[in-house]
Design a protein around this motif. Structure first.
Motif, short mmCIF file in Angstrom:
data_model
loop_
_atom_site.label_atom_id
_atom_site.label_comp_id
_atom_site.label_asym_id
_atom_site.label_seq_id
_atom_site.Cartn_x
_atom_site.Cartn_y
_atom_site.Cartn_z
N PHE A 169 0.83 -1.22 0.00
CA PHE A 169 0.00 0.00 0.00
C PHE A 169 0.86 1.26 0.00
O PHE A 169 0.38 2.32 0.37
CB PHE A 169 -0.94 0.00 1.22
CG PHE A 169 -2.14 -0.87 1.03
CD1 PHE A 169 -3.22 -0.42 0.29
CD2 PHE A 169 -2.20 -2.14 1.58
CE1 PHE A 169 -4.34 -1.22 0.10
CE2 PHE A 169 -3.30 -2.95 1.40
CZ PHE A 169 -4.37 -2.47 0.66
N TRP B 46 -0.26 4.69 -1.81
CA TRP B 46 -1.69 4.84 -1.50
C TRP B 46 -2.25 6.11 -2.08
O TRP B 46 -3.45 6.22 -2.32
CB TRP B 46 -1.91 4.78 0.01
CG TRP B 46 -1.20 5.84 0.78
CD1 TRP B 46 0.06 5.78 1.29
CD2 TRP B 46 -1.70 7.13 1.12
NE1 TRP B 46 0.37 6.94 1.91
CE2 TRP B 46 -0.68 7.79 1.83
CE3 TRP B 46 -2.91 7.79 0.89
CZ2 TRP B 46 -0.84 9.09 2.32
CZ3 TRP B 46 -3.05 9.08 1.38
CH2 TRP B 46 -2.03 9.72 2.09
N LEU C 14 -3.32 5.28 -5.51
CA LEU C 14 -4.44 4.38 -5.37
C LEU C 14 -5.72 5.14 -5.05
O LEU C 14 -6.76 4.96 -5.68
CB LEU C 14 -4.12 3.38 -4.25
CG LEU C 14 -4.95 2.11 -4.17
CD1 LEU C 14 -4.78 1.31 -5.42
CD2 LEU C 14 -4.54 1.31 -2.95
N LEU C 15 -5.61 6.06 -4.07
CA LEU C 15 -6.77 6.82 -3.63
C LEU C 15 -7.28 7.72 -4.75
O LEU C 15 -8.48 7.83 -4.99
CB LEU C 15 -6.40 7.65 -2.40
CG LEU C 15 -7.56 8.02 -1.49
CD1 LEU C 15 -8.14 6.76 -0.89
CD2 LEU C 15 -7.09 8.97 -0.41
N LEU D 164 -9.08 5.59 -7.22
CA LEU D 164 -10.38 5.14 -6.70
C LEU D 164 -11.39 6.27 -6.81
O LEU D 164 -12.54 6.05 -7.18
CB LEU D 164 -10.24 4.72 -5.24
CG LEU D 164 -9.70 3.32 -4.98
CD1 LEU D 164 -9.60 3.08 -3.50
CD2 LEU D 164 -10.60 2.29 -5.61
N THR E 109 -14.53 0.12 -12.55
CA THR E 109 -13.21 -0.36 -12.16
C THR E 109 -12.53 -1.09 -13.31
O THR E 109 -11.36 -1.37 -13.27
CB THR E 109 -13.29 -1.35 -10.98
OG1 THR E 109 -14.08 -2.46 -11.38
CG2 THR E 109 -13.92 -0.70 -9.77
N ALA F 165 -2.93 -4.94 -3.69
CA ALA F 165 -3.49 -3.77 -3.00
C ALA F 165 -4.66 -3.20 -3.80
O ALA F 165 -5.71 -2.85 -3.24
CB ALA F 165 -2.41 -2.72 -2.79
N ILE F 166 -4.48 -3.10 -5.13
CA ILE F 166 -5.56 -2.55 -5.98
C ILE F 166 -6.79 -3.44 -5.91
O ILE F 166 -7.92 -2.95 -5.77
CB ILE F 166 -5.07 -2.43 -7.44
CG1 ILE F 166 -3.91 -1.45 -7.54
CG2 ILE F 166 -6.20 -1.97 -8.34
CD1 ILE F 166 -3.27 -1.39 -8.91
N SER G 199 -8.63 -2.93 -2.72
CA SER G 199 -9.38 -1.68 -2.65
C SER G 199 -10.59 -1.70 -3.59
O SER G 199 -11.62 -1.09 -3.27
CB SER G 199 -8.49 -0.47 -2.94
OG SER G 199 -7.51 -0.78 -3.87
N VAL H 286 -13.28 -3.50 -1.69
CA VAL H 286 -13.82 -2.63 -0.65
C VAL H 286 -14.77 -1.60 -1.27
O VAL H 286 -15.88 -1.35 -0.77
CB VAL H 286 -12.69 -1.93 0.12
CG1 VAL H 286 -13.24 -0.84 1.03
CG2 VAL H 286 -11.91 -2.95 0.93
N LEU H 287 -14.33 -0.99 -2.38
CA LEU H 287 -15.16 0.03 -3.04
C LEU H 287 -16.50 -0.56 -3.49
O LEU H 287 -17.56 0.05 -3.28
CB LEU H 287 -14.40 0.60 -4.25
CG LEU H 287 -15.11 1.72 -5.00
CD1 LEU H 287 -15.14 2.98 -4.16
CD2 LEU H 287 -14.44 2.00 -6.33
#
Lengths: 261, 263
Positions: A60, A63, A66-67, A70, A208, A236-237, A240, A243-244
């Protein structure tokens, strides 16, 4: 025939047994023509173990990237849902046979059929070629996918309504818009909100993925990480994304609960 | 007596609805402002689209026997085998997910976790993962389709199992039937219409999906499409798109016909 008639509780269904044989036969033929062999599978399992090993632990460190991705994914889903829902309302209405004349239902039905006929990824490829890389292509893709889905369901919902309120409004001399507003919409609003929240959920899932062909969102980063063998970042992707998607499902369930009571 | 006014919703309900509208509008406005769209591309889009369609016309029919037919058949096989694989894998998960068959909450949760993760990951992403494991080709595509479909088939099948009537089950139990017989003779006849419905529905979806997984190297017509796009052979692209369109329509008609017959 001999007199020994054995009574069986369950008669054998020869047609069904033939059907199962046919399925097995198909499997053998398909496996042969797809070049799927046990050896490849076993080698693959070894690769898979290595692959999983390099995915753990998820990385991560990046991040921020990543954020950001997202967020872009979420933005694509929100904008596409808003425009998709807004456009599919009139199209679905125009496609309902019980309210509209034939000259209106046919074009609307063709639009819906075209939107539904191709997988969103194919639309994404075409839009990337037409409007360039980036979120715009993803938004256009998901708008089309939404029209195909909600337009069809909305038209079906309108075709199932009771026509009595419509006739009452018409008899009272209400103009067309009032008929829609006071006789049609109240009957389908709840289902429409169900479709819209479902589509928002579906749009999050699909946004996604459109990045894989260059249409913005987290998919692009995912594909890049895959091609650079950055498997811990890939893990990690993936986490996430899951989770999303779950968050989207939860949000959709809240909205549905609020509107359904 | 004071006159009472009747209202459809309580203040709390109205507040909840208002909050949702407000959040939706704010989310839309914020997204529109921050998402990076190049306006020139948007103005340009109709011209570019027209240009693209012009280059696509007419489709290069001569390309079909050499480049498309085999890939199309491969796609159909991927869809078929992927669906069968999905059914085989989703049956145990569905049994675990059904509360009346597996009365252990921990196992129900495990099954639900499997179902949700299967559905959260898109087919294309599953395909990427399995291409990394098995290398490019139809094997990766078949397994990707299978894994993606577990969530869908398992969820619907589990729900069908939960709705089963308990009568036949208890009758067989009372007669001392072993577990496989109970499943085959009590549960199966009750869920088999649902099972075939789910199978047909998922096969129809998988036909669409098997056409695109080739873009990440997982076999089928998508690989031909990817090559044609990379080489800017637009007449071949339009031929492939036409073929996919035709197959999808035929699959839908087949599914509708069979569904009318067996359900």
């Amino acid at each position: 025939m001999s007199a020994a008639i054995t009574r069986r509780a369950f008669k054998p269904n020869w047609l069904a047994r033939l059907g199962w044989l046919a399925v097995i036969g198909y499997c053998v033929i398909a496996l042969g023509s797809l070049d799927i062999t046990w050896d490849r599978f076993v080698i693959g399992l070894e690769n898979g173990a290595k692959f999983l090993g390099s995915m753990i632990p998820p990385n991560f460190e990046r991040w921020k990237l990543l954020l950001g991705n997202l967020l872009e994914t979420l933005e694509i889903a929100v904008i596409a849902s808003a425009f998709g829902v807004a456009l599919s309302l009139p199209i679905g209405l125009a496609a309902s046979r019980n309210l509209m004349p034939t000259w209106a239902t046919w074009p609307a039905r063709i639009v819906i059929a075209i939107c539904r006929s191709f997988h969103p990824v194919i639309f994404a490829i075409l839009f990337v070629k037409a409007v360039g890389f980036g979120p715009l292509a993803g938004i256009l893709t998901l708008v089309f996918a939404s029209i195909g889905f909600i337009g069809k369901l909305f038209a079906e919902a309108i075709e199932e309504i009771s026509l009595k309120p419509v006739e009452a409004c018409r008899a009272a001399g209400a103009p067309f818009m009032s008929v829609i507003l006071y006789a049609v919409l109240p009957q389908v609003l709840n289902r429409f909100i169900g479709f819209a929240t479902y589509q928002f959920d579906a749009n999050i899932r699909n946004s996604t993925m459109v990045g894989i062909v260059g249409a913005g969102g987290i998919g692009g980063t995912l594909f890049a990480a895959f091609q650079r063998f950055d498997y811990d970042f890939l893990a990690a992707i993936l986490i996430s994304i899951i989770v999303l998607v779950m968050l989207g499902e939860y949000l959709a369930s809240i909205v549905k609960a609020v509107f359904n009571d | 007596m004071t006159s009472r006014t009747w209202e459809r919703f309580t203040p709390a309900q109205r507040l909840a609805r208002f909050t949702i509208y407000l959040v939706a509008v704010i989310a839309l406005v914020v997204s529109m402002r921050t998402v990076q769209i190049v306006p020139e591309f948007l103005y340009d889009a109709p011209t570019q689209m027209a240009d693209m369609f012009e280059r696509m016309w007419p489709p290069d029919y001569a390309y079909y026997p050499g480049g498309v037919h085999e890939a199309l058949v491969e796609s159909m096989h991927i869809a078929g085998m992927g669906t069968i694989l999905a059914l085989v894998m989703s049956l145990p998960v569905a049994l675990l997910a059904a509360k009346n068959i597996t009365p252990v909450p921990a196992l129900n949760w495990l099954a639900r976790l499997i179902l949700v993760s299967s559905r959260s990951v898109n087919t294309l992403v599953w395909a990427i993962l399995f291409v990394a494991v098995f290398g490019p080709g139809a094997l990766a595509g078949t397994i990707a389709i299978g894994f993606r479909s577990i969530g869908f088939c398992g969820k619907l099948l589990g729900e069908a199992l939960e709705e089963c009537n308990k009568g036949p089950v208890e009758a067989l139990k009372a007669a001392g039937a072993p577990w496989p017989s109970i499943f085959l003779k009590a549960y199966w006849p009750q869920v088999s219409p649902a099972f075939w419905g789910i199978t047909l529905f998922r096969w129809d979806i998988n036909v669409r999906e098997s056409a695109v997984i080739g873009l990440v190297g997982a076999g089928g017509i998508g690989m031909a499409l990817d090559t044609a796009i990379d080489l800017f052979r637009w007449t071949q692209v339009s031929l492939i798109l036409l073929c996919i369109f035709a197959v999808v329509i035929v699959a839908e008609i087949v599914v509708t016909k069979i569904r009318q017959k067996i359900i």
